[in-house]
Design a protein around this motif. Structure first.
Motif, PDB file in Angstrom:
ATOM      1  N   UNK A  64       8.547   2.014  -2.347  1.00  0.00           N
ATOM      2  CA  UNK A  64       8.055   2.154  -0.979  1.00  0.00           C
ATOM      3  C   UNK A  64       7.880   3.598  -0.547  1.00  0.00           C
ATOM      4  N   UNK A  65       7.352   4.423  -1.431  1.00  0.00           N
ATOM      5  CA  UNK A  65       7.170   5.846  -1.156  1.00  0.00           C
ATOM      6  C   UNK A  65       5.793   6.075  -0.545  1.00  0.00           C
ATOM      7  N   UNK A  66       5.749   6.857   0.534  1.00  0.00           N
ATOM      8  CA  UNK A  66       4.481   7.218   1.157  1.00  0.00           C
ATOM      9  C   UNK A  66       3.798   8.304   0.330  1.00  0.00           C
ATOM     10  N   UNK A  67       2.473   8.389   0.436  1.00  0.00           N
ATOM     11  CA  UNK A  67       1.690   9.349  -0.349  1.00  0.00           C
ATOM     12  C   UNK A  67       2.141  10.782  -0.122  1.00  0.00           C
ATOM     13  N   UNK A  68       2.500  11.133   1.118  1.00  0.00           N
ATOM     14  CA  UNK A  68       2.894  12.513   1.398  1.00  0.00           C
ATOM     15  C   UNK A  68       4.285  12.864   0.856  1.00  0.00           C
ATOM     16  N   UNK A  69       5.011  11.881   0.355  1.00  0.00           N
ATOM     17  CA  UNK A  69       6.334  12.109  -0.226  1.00  0.00           C
ATOM     18  C   UNK A  69       6.302  12.207  -1.753  1.00  0.00           C
ATOM     19  N   UNK A 110       0.824  -1.207   0.000  1.00  0.00           N
ATOM     20  CA  UNK A 110       0.000   0.000   0.000  1.00  0.00           C
ATOM     21  C   UNK A 110       0.864   1.265   0.000  1.00  0.00           C
ATOM     22  N   UNK A 111       2.042   1.153  -0.591  1.00  0.00           N
ATOM     23  CA  UNK A 111       2.948   2.278  -0.800  1.00  0.00           C
ATOM     24  C   UNK A 111       3.123   2.432  -2.301  1.00  0.00           C
ATOM     25  N   UNK A 112       3.862   3.445  -2.721  1.00  0.00           N
ATOM     26  CA  UNK A 112       4.016   3.712  -4.143  1.00  0.00           C
ATOM     27  C   UNK A 112       5.432   3.442  -4.633  1.00  0.00           C
ATOM     28  N   UNK A 113       5.521   2.938  -5.845  1.00  0.00           N
ATOM     29  CA  UNK A 113       6.791   2.798  -6.558  1.00  0.00           C
ATOM     30  C   UNK A 113       6.758   3.843  -7.667  1.00  0.00           C
ATOM     31  N   UNK A 114       7.787   4.676  -7.727  1.00  0.00           N
ATOM     32  CA  UNK A 114       7.806   5.814  -8.649  1.00  0.00           C
ATOM     33  C   UNK A 114       9.000   5.690  -9.579  1.00  0.00           C
ATOM     34  N   UNK A 115       8.743   5.900 -10.865  1.00  0.00           N
ATOM     35  CA  UNK A 115       9.806   5.952 -11.860  1.00  0.00           C
ATOM     36  C   UNK A 115       9.675   7.267 -12.617  1.00  0.00           C
ATOM     37  N   UNK A 116      10.785   7.937 -12.813  1.00  0.00           N
ATOM     38  CA  UNK A 116      10.807   9.193 -13.563  1.00  0.00           C
ATOM     39  C   UNK A 116      11.861   9.050 -14.641  1.00  0.00           C
ATOM     40  N   UNK A 117      11.479   9.365 -15.867  1.00  0.00           N
ATOM     41  CA  UNK A 117      12.410   9.191 -16.972  1.00  0.00           C
ATOM     42  C   UNK A 117      12.148  10.157 -18.103  1.00  0.00           C
ATOM     43  N   UNK A 118      12.819   9.905 -19.208  1.00  0.00           N
ATOM     44  CA  UNK A 118      12.658  10.724 -20.402  1.00  0.00           C
ATOM     45  C   UNK A 118      12.256   9.837 -21.571  1.00  0.00           C
ATOM     46  N   UNK A 119      11.503  10.420 -22.486  1.00  0.00           N
ATOM     47  CA  UNK A 119      11.102   9.713 -23.697  1.00  0.00           C
ATOM     48  C   UNK A 119      11.839  10.357 -24.860  1.00  0.00           C
ATOM     49  N   UNK A 120      12.550   9.543 -25.597  1.00  0.00           N
ATOM     50  CA  UNK A 120      13.247  10.003 -26.790  1.00  0.00           C
ATOM     51  C   UNK A 120      13.078   8.939 -27.865  1.00  0.00           C
ATOM     52  N   UNK A 121      12.573   9.362 -29.011  1.00  0.00           N
ATOM     53  CA  UNK A 121      12.354   8.456 -30.143  1.00  0.00           C
ATOM     54  C   UNK A 121      11.523   7.239 -29.749  1.00  0.00           C
ATOM     55  N   UNK A 122      10.524   7.454 -28.910  1.00  0.00           N
ATOM     56  CA  UNK A 122       9.619   6.383 -28.517  1.00  0.00           C
ATOM     57  C   UNK A 122      10.152   5.449 -27.453  1.00  0.00           C
ATOM     58  N   UNK A 123      11.357   5.663 -26.978  1.00  0.00           N
ATOM     59  CA  UNK A 123      11.967   4.814 -25.951  1.00  0.00           C
ATOM     60  C   UNK A 123      12.023   5.564 -24.624  1.00  0.00           C
ATOM     61  N   UNK A 124      11.672   4.899 -23.522  1.00  0.00           N
ATOM     62  CA  UNK A 124      11.739   5.513 -22.195  1.00  0.00           C
ATOM     63  C   UNK A 124      13.045   5.109 -21.528  1.00  0.00           C
ATOM     64  N   UNK A 125      13.741   6.095 -21.019  1.00  0.00           N
ATOM     65  CA  UNK A 125      14.961   5.872 -20.248  1.00  0.00           C
ATOM     66  C   UNK A 125      14.675   6.325 -18.819  1.00  0.00           C
ATOM     67  N   UNK A 126      14.573   5.387 -17.880  1.00  0.00           N
ATOM     68  CA  UNK A 126      14.242   5.719 -16.495  1.00  0.00           C
ATOM     69  C   UNK A 126      15.477   6.270 -15.800  1.00  0.00           C
ATOM     70  N   UNK A 127      15.358   7.472 -15.231  1.00  0.00           N
ATOM     71  CA  UNK A 127      16.474   8.148 -14.581  1.00  0.00           C
ATOM     72  C   UNK A 127      16.424   8.042 -13.059  1.00  0.00           C
TER      73      UNK A 127
END
Length: 106
Positions: A86-91, A64-81
């Protein structure tokens, strides 16, 4: 596999924890909200700060926690940075603000 309504409810909860769809759209240029089986994926318009992402994936995990991925999209490909588990909602807001270089609220 969850029903369409369950996916939309989970995605809606995550979006409201980030400030709501309207605020996200105005503050960050978020578009292309996609409800996933246990989360939401969205892209941000405009230029990125160096080292920052323009696509965000937030998923509810079994604890009941969150997993977060942040990345960039270039030429249709996602590169996760940035990946956080295990992130809480308030974070969520501060984590996404740091990873994207954009503020989610004033």
């Amino acid at each position: 596999m969850k029903t369409k309504e369950e996916r939309q409810q989970i995605a809606g909860t995550i979006i409201s924890q980030l400030g709501g769809m309207n605020r996200l759209s105005v503050m960050t240029g978020v578009h292309n909200f996609t409800a996933m089986d246990s989360g939401v994926l969205f892209k941000m318009k405009g230029l990125n700060a160096p080292g920052c992402g323009n696509v965000v994936r937030v998923e509810l995990n079994s604890l009941d926690l969150y997993d977060v991925k942040i990345g960039t999209v270039r030429k249709g490909e996602v590169s996760w940075k940035h990946t956080s588990e295990g992130v809480y909602a308030d974070m969520l807001k501060s984590l996404i603000e740091t990873g994207t270089g954009r503020y989610l609220s004033l």
